[in-house]
Design a protein around this motif. Structure first.
Motif, PDB file in Angstrom:
ATOM      1  N   GLU A   1      38.740 -20.951  76.371  1.00 21.65           N
ATOM      2  CA  GLU A   1      37.973 -20.572  75.193  1.00 21.65           C
ATOM      3  C   GLU A   1      38.297 -19.150  74.720  1.00 21.65           C
ATOM      4  N   PRO A   2      38.366 -18.930  73.408  1.00 20.37           N
ATOM      5  CA  PRO A   2      38.447 -17.562  72.890  1.00 20.37           C
ATOM      6  C   PRO A   2      37.121 -16.858  73.123  1.00 20.37           C
ATOM      7  N   HIS A   3      37.126 -15.545  72.977  1.00 16.81           N
ATOM      8  CA  HIS A   3      35.921 -14.772  73.272  1.00 16.81           C
ATOM      9  C   HIS A   3      34.760 -15.102  72.343  1.00 16.81           C
ATOM     10  N   ASP A   4      35.052 -15.629  71.158  1.00 12.24           N
ATOM     11  CA  ASP A   4      33.966 -15.891  70.203  1.00 12.24           C
ATOM     12  C   ASP A   4      33.505 -17.341  70.199  1.00 12.24           C
ATOM     13  N   ALA A   5      33.837 -18.112  71.231  1.00 10.18           N
ATOM     14  CA  ALA A   5      33.493 -19.536  71.226  1.00 10.18           C
ATOM     15  C   ALA A   5      31.992 -19.777  71.115  1.00 10.18           C
ATOM     16  N   PHE A   6      31.190 -18.890  71.710  1.00 11.04           N
ATOM     17  CA  PHE A   6      29.741 -19.061  71.665  1.00 11.04           C
ATOM     18  C   PHE A   6      29.076 -18.272  70.547  1.00 11.04           C
ATOM     19  N   THR A   7      29.831 -17.457  69.847  1.00 10.67           N
ATOM     20  CA  THR A   7      29.216 -16.597  68.834  1.00 10.67           C
ATOM     21  C   THR A   7      29.717 -16.844  67.423  1.00 10.67           C
ATOM     22  N   ARG A   8      30.878 -17.446  67.253  1.00 10.51           N
ATOM     23  CA  ARG A   8      31.460 -17.615  65.917  1.00 10.51           C
ATOM     24  C   ARG A   8      30.496 -18.326  64.977  1.00 10.51           C
ATOM     25  N   HIS A   9      29.817 -19.342  65.475  1.00  7.66           N
ATOM     26  CA  HIS A   9      28.897 -20.114  64.644  1.00  7.66           C
ATOM     27  C   HIS A   9      27.448 -19.960  65.080  1.00  7.66           C
ATOM     28  N   LEU A  10      27.137 -18.910  65.807  1.00  4.45           N
ATOM     29  CA  LEU A  10      25.768 -18.722  66.279  1.00  4.45           C
ATOM     30  C   LEU A  10      24.841 -18.395  65.112  1.00  4.45           C
ATOM     31  N   GLU A  11      23.708 -19.084  65.064  1.00  2.00           N
ATOM     32  CA  GLU A  11      22.732 -18.816  64.013  1.00  2.00           C
ATOM     33  C   GLU A  11      22.230 -17.380  64.124  1.00  2.00           C
ATOM     34  N   SER A  12      22.107 -16.712  62.992  1.00  2.00           N
ATOM     35  CA  SER A  12      21.815 -15.277  62.982  1.00  2.00           C
ATOM     36  C   SER A  12      20.514 -14.928  63.695  1.00  2.00           C
ATOM     37  N   ARG A  13      19.544 -15.839  63.687  1.00  2.00           N
ATOM     38  CA  ARG A  13      18.268 -15.524  64.317  1.00  2.00           C
ATOM     39  C   ARG A  13      18.368 -15.427  65.831  1.00  2.00           C
ATOM     40  N   PHE A  14      19.528 -15.838  66.382  1.00  2.00           N
ATOM     41  CA  PHE A  14      19.731 -15.718  67.818  1.00  2.00           C
ATOM     42  C   PHE A  14      20.733 -14.615  68.174  1.00  2.00           C
ATOM     43  N   SER A  15      21.024 -13.749  67.231  1.00  2.00           N
ATOM     44  CA  SER A  15      22.055 -12.739  67.472  1.00  2.00           C
ATOM     45  C   SER A  15      21.706 -11.813  68.628  1.00  2.00           C
ATOM     46  N   ASN A  16      20.416 -11.604  68.874  1.00  2.00           N
ATOM     47  CA  ASN A  16      20.020 -10.732  69.981  1.00  2.00           C
ATOM     48  C   ASN A  16      19.810 -11.501  71.281  1.00  2.00           C
ATOM     49  N   ARG A  17      20.135 -12.820  71.259  1.00  2.00           N
ATOM     50  CA  ARG A  17      20.017 -13.648  72.470  1.00  2.00           C
ATOM     51  C   ARG A  17      21.291 -14.470  72.626  1.00  2.00           C
ATOM     52  N   ALA A  18      22.416 -13.843  72.380  1.00  6.43           N
ATOM     53  CA  ALA A  18      23.688 -14.555  72.362  1.00  6.43           C
ATOM     54  C   ALA A  18      24.357 -14.523  73.728  1.00  6.43           C
ATOM     55  N   LEU A  19      24.965 -15.630  74.077  1.00  8.81           N
ATOM     56  CA  LEU A  19      25.913 -15.652  75.183  1.00  8.81           C
ATOM     57  C   LEU A  19      27.210 -15.066  74.644  1.00  8.81           C
ATOM     58  N   ARG A  20      27.756 -14.097  75.313  1.00 11.61           N
ATOM     59  CA  ARG A  20      28.887 -13.376  74.737  1.00 11.61           C
ATOM     60  C   ARG A  20      29.846 -12.893  75.821  1.00 11.61           C
ATOM     61  N   VAL A  21      31.054 -12.545  75.404  1.00 13.73           N
ATOM     62  CA  VAL A  21      32.055 -11.952  76.273  1.00 13.73           C
ATOM     63  C   VAL A  21      32.130 -10.462  75.983  1.00 13.73           C
ATOM     64  N   GLU A  22      32.024  -9.645  77.015  1.00 13.78           N
ATOM     65  CA  GLU A  22      32.224  -8.208  76.906  1.00 13.78           C
ATOM     66  C   GLU A  22      33.517  -7.839  77.625  1.00 13.78           C
ATOM     67  N   VAL A  23      34.399  -7.140  76.922  1.00 11.19           N
ATOM     68  CA  VAL A  23      35.692  -6.753  77.478  1.00 11.19           C
ATOM     69  C   VAL A  23      35.584  -5.355  78.058  1.00 11.19           C
ATOM     70  N   SER A  24      35.970  -5.217  79.307  1.00 14.97           N
ATOM     71  CA  SER A  24      35.885  -3.931  79.996  1.00 14.97           C
ATOM     72  C   SER A  24      36.978  -2.984  79.520  1.00 14.97           C
ATOM     73  N   SER A  25      36.599  -1.737  79.293  1.00 14.72           N
ATOM     74  CA  SER A  25      37.585  -0.726  78.913  1.00 14.72           C
ATOM     75  C   SER A  25      38.453  -0.319  80.097  1.00 14.72           C
ATOM     76  N   LYS A  26      38.033  -0.667  81.302  1.00 14.38           N
ATOM     77  CA  LYS A  26      38.782  -0.277  82.507  1.00 14.38           C
ATOM     78  C   LYS A  26      39.936  -1.225  82.804  1.00 14.38           C
ATOM     79  N   ASP A  27      39.672  -2.523  82.747  1.00 15.69           N
ATOM     80  CA  ASP A  27      40.732  -3.468  83.107  1.00 15.69           C
ATOM     81  C   ASP A  27      41.125  -4.409  81.973  1.00 15.69           C
ATOM     82  N   GLY A  28      40.433  -4.330  80.816  1.00 18.43           N
ATOM     83  CA  GLY A  28      40.769  -5.165  79.674  1.00 18.43           C
ATOM     84  C   GLY A  28      40.392  -6.622  79.827  1.00 18.43           C
ATOM     85  N   LEU A  29      39.585  -6.942  80.832  1.00 19.44           N
ATOM     86  CA  LEU A  29      39.208  -8.329  81.086  1.00 19.44           C
ATOM     87  C   LEU A  29      37.794  -8.597  80.589  1.00 19.44           C
ATOM     88  N   GLY A  30      37.588  -9.803  80.074  1.00 15.22           N
ATOM     89  CA  GLY A  30      36.282 -10.189  79.562  1.00 15.22           C
ATOM     90  C   GLY A  30      35.375 -10.730  80.656  1.00 15.22           C
TER      91      GLY A  30
END
Length: 410
Positions: free
Chosen positions: A29-58
């Motif tokens: 899956e790309p990093h936005d698989a769970f957020t690309r079509h997420l309804e806006s009212r759930f933006s603060n309760r989203a399952l998401r990928v965070e990429v680390s600045s240390k190793d570049g991994l999500g």
């Protein structure tokens, strides 16, 4: 464009005389698989990928909580296809046990993340069609089940992404399996209705209980009635069934270990989830109420099947007249297993032995491509069948059984 002759593909295709249908394919899956079509009212309760600045991994997060099953997203860090196949076949004695080797990033391999590239690869592999299941997606439901509305928002967003990037098999090649859940029967039925309108031909559900309830309880019959009416198969694929937290903690185990750091007992305990799910469905009489349901067990292996049939038959015999959640058992469970279930064995297991137990018409070929524990060349699965010499059985397992369920020529 497909190759001009069968000899242009994997060597097994020329031997068999047809291309195969893979019941266990995957995407990353790309990093936005769970957020690309997420309804806006759930933006603060989203399952998401965070990429680390240390190793570049999500890494997968929900709120401030990092999800436990995957140390990092496998899209960013995984093993090459088939790189651990010898380990699972017992051909190498690796003292480190389960770990990634020949590490790759799926972003560098278009066929793992891009539909057109995947179809071109399938042509070379000798695969006419494939079911596609999540990689990261199998790790999310259990960890979000306490926030039911956010869980369903995430599943709706994910399924819409799946429709965008892979599709539901309208061209007869790639059949994405949308994720279903029965944590909330009403929302589960609403999403089922939506994906059926969108053309889904296969469904995918997490194994195990739904947190104090059974998916076979009559309160969830509307969902199963819709599945039967649509004449669509439903697959239970390996993933986080919640067993580490639900049962493992009762034995003093960690609740949410990364898959690479599960203890021997945790591995054993989680491996029973498919057996338990099948037994729960059958012993709660789901198939008395919906006899035309077709249930697939994908990437759960098959060595448990013989013992499960015996245990279910014994349980039904010993409790004659006693009502479970779905009433007294009136069937012989082993017969229901053979009638309503299709099993995809691991490539290291014996598909002929499984066919003798449940019937060749109930065994499926699955490669698990592109996962490291799967096959680098999908049609290597056929070698044992070809060697056995029963051409009719080989065709059923490698093509016909799955073809009939998704509307392709057998």
């Amino acid at each position: 464009m497909t190759p001009d002759t069968l000899s242009d593909t994997a060597p097994q295709v020329a031997t068999m005389g047809y291309r195969a249908i893979d019941a266990d394919g995957h995407y990353y899956e790309p990093h936005d698989a769970f957020t690309r079509h997420l309804e806006s009212r759930f933006s603060n309760r989203a399952l998401r990928v965070e990429v680390s600045s240390k190793d570049g991994l999500g890494r997968l997060f929900y709120g401030d909580k990092k999800l436990g099953m995957m140390k990092v997203t496998q899209t960013d860090y995984t093993g090459a296809p088939g790189s651990r196949a010898d380990f699972f076949q017992g051909l190498i004695d690796d003292e480190e046990g389960w770990h990634q080797s020949e590490v790759i990033s799926a972003h560098d391999h278009p066929a793992m993340m891009n539909r057109d590239a995947r179809i071109a690869l399938m042509d070379r592999q000798g695969i006419e069609a494939t079911l596609l299941f999540p990689t990261v997606g199998v790790a999310v439901e259990h960890e979000m089940h306490d926030d039911v509305d956010a869980l369903y928002a995430g599943l709706r967003a994910f399924n819409r992404w799946l429709e965008d990037d892979w599709g539901y098999g309208a061209d007869g090649r790639i059949f994405g399996a949308p994720m279903m859940s029965l944590v909330d029967p009403e929302q589960g039925c609403a999403e089922l209705e939506r994906v059926l309108r969108a053309g889904a031909r296969i469904l995918h559900m997490k194994r195990g209980p739904v947190y104090g309830a059974s998916i076979a309880h009559p309160s969830r019959d509307r969902f199963w009635a819709m599945v039967q009416e649509a004449d669509i198969p439903l697959a239970f694929h390996i993933g986080d069934a919640g067993y580490h937290e639900l049962w493992g903690t009762q034995w003093g185990e960690e609740p949410r270990p990364p898959v690479q750091y599960t203890s021997p007992f945790q591995v054993y305990l989680a491996s029973t989830a498919m057996e338990d799910t099948i037994a729960n469905l059958i012993l709660n009489n789901l198939f008395d109420r919906f006899p035309k349901l077709r249930i697939l067990s994908v990437e759960n292996g098959s060595e448990w099947a013989k013992g499960l049939t015996k245990r279910m038959n014994k349980a039904a015999f010993q409790t004659r007249g006693q009502a479970g959640l779905g009433g007294p058992v009136t069937c012989r469970p082993a017969d229901v297993l053979r009638q309503n279930f299709y099993i995809c064995p691991f490539f290291e297991e014996d598909p002929v032995e499984l066919a003798e137990l449940i019937g060749a018409d109930k065994v499926l070929f699955g490669s698990d491509w592109p996962h490291p524990e799967g096959l680098a060349e999908p049609l290597d699965f056929a070698d044992k069948l070809i060697a056995h010499g029963d051409g009719a059985m080989t065709r059923r397992i490698m093509r016909s059984n799955m073809a009939k369920m998704i509307g392709l020529a057998a």
